[in-house]
Design a protein around this motif. Structure first.
Motif, mmCIF file in Angstrom:
data_model
loop_
_atom_site.group_PDB
_atom_site.id
_atom_site.type_symbol
_atom_site.label_atom_id
_atom_site.label_comp_id
_atom_site.label_asym_id
_atom_site.label_seq_id
_atom_site.Cartn_x
_atom_site.Cartn_y
_atom_site.Cartn_z
ATOM 1 N N TRP A 109 0.834 -1.210 0.000
ATOM 2 C CA TRP A 109 0.000 0.000 0.000
ATOM 3 C C TRP A 109 0.869 1.260 0.000
ATOM 4 O O TRP A 109 0.606 2.213 -0.729
ATOM 5 N N ALA A 110 1.912 1.252 0.817
ATOM 6 C CA ALA A 110 2.722 2.464 0.980
ATOM 7 C C ALA A 110 3.437 2.825 -0.319
ATOM 8 O O ALA A 110 3.563 4.009 -0.652
ATOM 9 N N VAL A 111 3.872 1.810 -1.058
ATOM 10 C CA VAL A 111 4.549 2.110 -2.330
ATOM 11 C C VAL A 111 3.556 2.780 -3.285
ATOM 12 O O VAL A 111 3.852 3.777 -3.943
ATOM 13 N N GLY A 112 2.338 2.220 -3.343
ATOM 14 C CA GLY A 112 1.327 2.817 -4.218
ATOM 15 C C GLY A 112 0.950 4.220 -3.760
ATOM 16 O O GLY A 112 0.922 5.169 -4.551
ATOM 17 N N HIS A 113 0.664 4.335 -2.465
ATOM 18 C CA HIS A 113 0.108 5.596 -1.961
ATOM 19 C C HIS A 113 1.171 6.694 -1.878
ATOM 20 O O HIS A 113 0.945 7.826 -2.312
ATOM 21 N N MET A 114 2.308 6.338 -1.319
ATOM 22 C CA MET A 114 3.332 7.365 -1.076
ATOM 23 C C MET A 114 4.290 7.491 -2.266
ATOM 24 O O MET A 114 4.400 8.545 -2.874
ATOM 25 N N THR A 115 4.981 6.382 -2.612
ATOM 26 C CA THR A 115 6.024 6.483 -3.637
ATOM 27 C C THR A 115 5.424 6.904 -4.986
ATOM 28 O O THR A 115 5.744 7.969 -5.517
ATOM 29 N N TYR A 116 4.527 6.065 -5.512
ATOM 30 C CA TYR A 116 3.952 6.404 -6.821
ATOM 31 C C TYR A 116 2.981 7.578 -6.715
ATOM 32 O O TYR A 116 2.867 8.380 -7.637
ATOM 33 N N GLY A 117 2.282 7.637 -5.574
ATOM 34 C CA GLY A 117 1.319 8.723 -5.400
ATOM 35 C C GLY A 117 1.980 10.084 -5.533
ATOM 36 O O GLY A 117 1.432 11.000 -6.162
ATOM 37 N N LEU A 118 3.154 10.215 -4.952
ATOM 38 C CA LEU A 118 3.845 11.505 -5.030
ATOM 39 C C LEU A 118 4.521 11.682 -6.391
ATOM 40 O O LEU A 118 4.456 12.747 -7.002
ATOM 41 N N ALA A 119 5.150 10.602 -6.890
ATOM 42 C CA ALA A 119 5.872 10.714 -8.155
ATOM 43 C C ALA A 119 4.931 11.025 -9.328
ATOM 44 O O ALA A 119 5.297 11.744 -10.253
#
Ligand SMILES: Nc1nc2c(ncn2[C@@H]2O[C@H](COP(=O)(O)OP(=O)(O)OP(=O)(O)O)[C@@H](O)[C@H]2O)c(=O)[nH]1
Ligand SMILES: [Mg+2]
Length: 383
Positions: A109-119
């Protein structure tokens, strides 16, 4: 007429979305005999003339040129979206509607929400704005995603909060695929909990769909269609099965389950896609059924599911359908509201049905549950 945009995120989101577009096109083809781009088609499709270099869409009233889905496809791996583009529905989307990366969110979830979400924040907003600019009167965003996958749960809920930020006035209806107990994604319970918090904060309405319920329904339909009894054959053009044969032939995993979810969306959007004397507005779903902003999880239920042979609705059958709609065999989530309380329920009826029969059934149901409110919506469209 108003328009809506479907935002499909992650593998499950895109695969369910793909089944929705297929069924919606088939439904419109069934009704639209003249080949004209009408208001009904314009609600979920643009009509693009490929000879025009500016790629602008043609207005209502002209001949159908190229129908493009009002959709935004997001996945952080390429496989599923590429497969859709190479399949029979490839032409319904164009490159400006797609947003993909290569490695996926690894069920995190964190990769989707934070990493990709911000990028991808700017690009996502850009794609959403473009889709919105193509609409004269944008009424609703339909987000489709899984709760178990990293992209679906993490980036899906990031997209939801961006929709709220960018288009606060536009209704956000989310279809969320919940994992079954035997889900092979080990992190899916964590992803689901983290995603639910976001859904509670940012959605107007959530239609939770549980994979275990879909599996149970599909298995039951298969068992019934193999009995060989009269009336147990599945109609070839039934929208409960897909174009390639659906339940009667081996297809991609999830296809038959996804058809059921696509049918739910097809029915919910029917009054936005077709005219009808008792039509409801999509906004009214949230307006009538959500008593407090965060209490917006609706238990979806579909009927007929098992009597797929006959789509006309004689009076006797309608009474049965009313009872079925409240039975847990017809729910797309394994909850049992009968052990608790219905705060509100809505019955959406499609087809040629007598309003008097509907009223009689509502009185029958509401009589026993005195505090339940029954908004009644019906669309006279093919089902
Ligand atoms: N009903 C249904 N469920 C699916 C489908 N594809 C995956 N799932 C379920 O969704 C969860 C996995 O999420 P996915 O959508 O595959 O993951 P994703 O969003 O692509 O995220 P990442 O792969 O981690 O980047 C599991 O619970 C699967 O059982 C589908 O087509 N239909
Ligand atoms: Mg994936």
């Amino acid at each position: 007429m108003t328009q809506s945009v479907v935002v499909q995120v992650g593998q499950a989101g895109n695969q369910v979305g793909c089944r929705f577009w297929d069924l919606a096109l088939r439904e419109h083809a069934h009704v639209n005999k003249k080949g004209l781009y009408d208001e009904a088609l314009s609600s979920f499709f643009r009509n693009v003339d490929s000879r025009r270099s500016d790629g602008r869409a043609c207005g209502v009233g002209g001949r159908i040129q190229h129908l493009k889905a009002r959709a935004v496809l997001v996945d952080m791996e390429e496989g599923v979206v590429n497969e859709i583009l190479q399949g029979p529905l490839g032409e319904v989307f164009d490159s400006t509607q797609l947003l993909t990366d290569v490695s996926g969110s690894g069920n995190n979830w964190a990769v989707g929400h934070m990493t990709y979400g911000l990028a991808y924040r700017e690009q996502i907003v850009d794609h959403l704005r473009k889709a919105a600019e193509h609409c004269d009167c944008l009424q609703c965003f339909f987000l489709i995603h899984s709760m178990g996958g990293g992209t679906g749960s993490g980036l899906g809920t990031r997209v939801l909060s961006l929709l709220e930020e960018e288009f606060p006035e536009v209704c956000r209806i989310v279809t969320s695929i919940y994992p079954s107990a035997e889900d092979d994604v080990i992190t899916s319970p964590y992803n689901s909990v983290l995603a639910m918090r976001e859904l509670t904060e940012h959605a107007d309405c959530v239609l939770p769909v549980e994979n275990q319920s879909l599996v149970d329904i599909v298995n039951k339909i298969k068992r019934m269609s193999h009995t060989g009894k009269p009336g147990s054959m599945i109609k070839r053009d039934s929208t409960i099965i897909s174009g390639q044969g659906g339940l009667t032939r081996a297809e991609k995993p999830f296809d038959d389950m996804n058809n059921i979810v696509a049918n739910l969306l097809l029915n919910i959007t029917s009054s936005a896609r077709f005219d009808g004397s008792l039509n409801m507005d999509l906004n009214e779903i949230a307006m009538n059924l959500v008593p407090f902003p965060r209490l917006h999880y609706l238990v979806p239920s579909l009927t007929p599911l098992y009597t797929l042979t006959d789509v006309s609705v004689p009076t006797r059958r309608l009474d049965q359908m009313f009872s079925d709609a409240f039975s847990k065999d017809h729910q797309l989530i394994r909850a049992d509201p009968k052990h608790s309380l219905y705060l509100a329920c809505a019955l959406m009826v499609r087809g040629q049905v007598q309003v008097s029969d509907l009223r009689r059934n509502i009185e029958r149901k509401a009589g026993r549950q005195a505090y339940v409110q029954f908004p009644l919506w019906a669309t006279h469209t093919p089902c």
